[in-house]
Design an enzyme around this catalytic site. Sequence first.
Site, PDB file in Angstrom:
ATOM      1  N   THR A  16       0.810  -1.220   0.000  1.00  0.00           N
ATOM      2  CA  THR A  16       0.000   0.000   0.000  1.00  0.00           C
ATOM      3  C   THR A  16       0.842   1.269   0.000  1.00  0.00           C
ATOM      4  O   THR A  16       2.042   1.241   0.264  1.00  0.00           O
ATOM      5  CB  THR A  16      -0.933   0.025   1.229  1.00  0.00           C
ATOM      6  OG1 THR A  16      -0.148   0.064   2.420  1.00  0.00           O
ATOM      7  CG2 THR A  16      -1.853  -1.179   1.257  1.00  0.00           C
ATOM      8  N   ASP A  17       0.161   2.363  -0.288  1.00  0.00           N
ATOM      9  CA  ASP A  17       0.796   3.678  -0.211  1.00  0.00           C
ATOM     10  C   ASP A  17       0.513   4.282   1.162  1.00  0.00           C
ATOM     11  O   ASP A  17      -0.040   3.614   2.041  1.00  0.00           O
ATOM     12  CB  ASP A  17       0.308   4.581  -1.355  1.00  0.00           C
ATOM     13  CG  ASP A  17      -1.197   4.831  -1.338  1.00  0.00           C
ATOM     14  OD1 ASP A  17      -1.853   4.583  -0.294  1.00  0.00           O
ATOM     15  OD2 ASP A  17      -1.731   5.269  -2.363  1.00  0.00           O
ATOM     16  N   ALA A  18       0.833   5.536   1.350  1.00  0.00           N
ATOM     17  CA  ALA A  18       0.671   6.198   2.645  1.00  0.00           C
ATOM     18  C   ALA A  18      -0.795   6.360   3.049  1.00  0.00           C
ATOM     19  O   ALA A  18      -1.087   6.629   4.203  1.00  0.00           O
ATOM     20  CB  ALA A  18       1.349   7.571   2.608  1.00  0.00           C
TER      21      ALA A  18
END
Length: 138
Positions: A16-18
């Site tokens: 995932t990203d932030a």
Amino acid sequence: MATAHVLPVRVYLEDTDAQGLVYHASYLRFFERARSEILDSMGYPMRDIAGGSHRFVVYEMKIRYRQPARLGDRLEIRSQVQRSSGYRITFRQEAALAGETQPLVTAEVEVVSLDERGELLELPSTLVALLTTSDPRA
């Protein structure tokens, strides 16, 4: 999509990203794993690919991101494969939430066969035979 193979995937933090959404490149990894698994399930294992005279490389990929998956989601990577020519195979793939029919991401991936010099090489006869027997249109 009429599915030939389903690979279950769980979304981890590293995917995932932030914002807790699956990073776009993570789908490429999911699809790559599924391409390996579908060939293996057909009787063409990765060790044969890695040790053979053929190099299989992505020639073209079309990908559509419809909705994001999220941290902790369980996905199904659904794949179909067919021979496109004497040198190329096509994978149609999608990522969907487990148990759902609507895909989050879809991809069409063209893979070509190359020799050790990077020149086009006809698909191995063993792979062609497996693709022919698994494709009802052949």
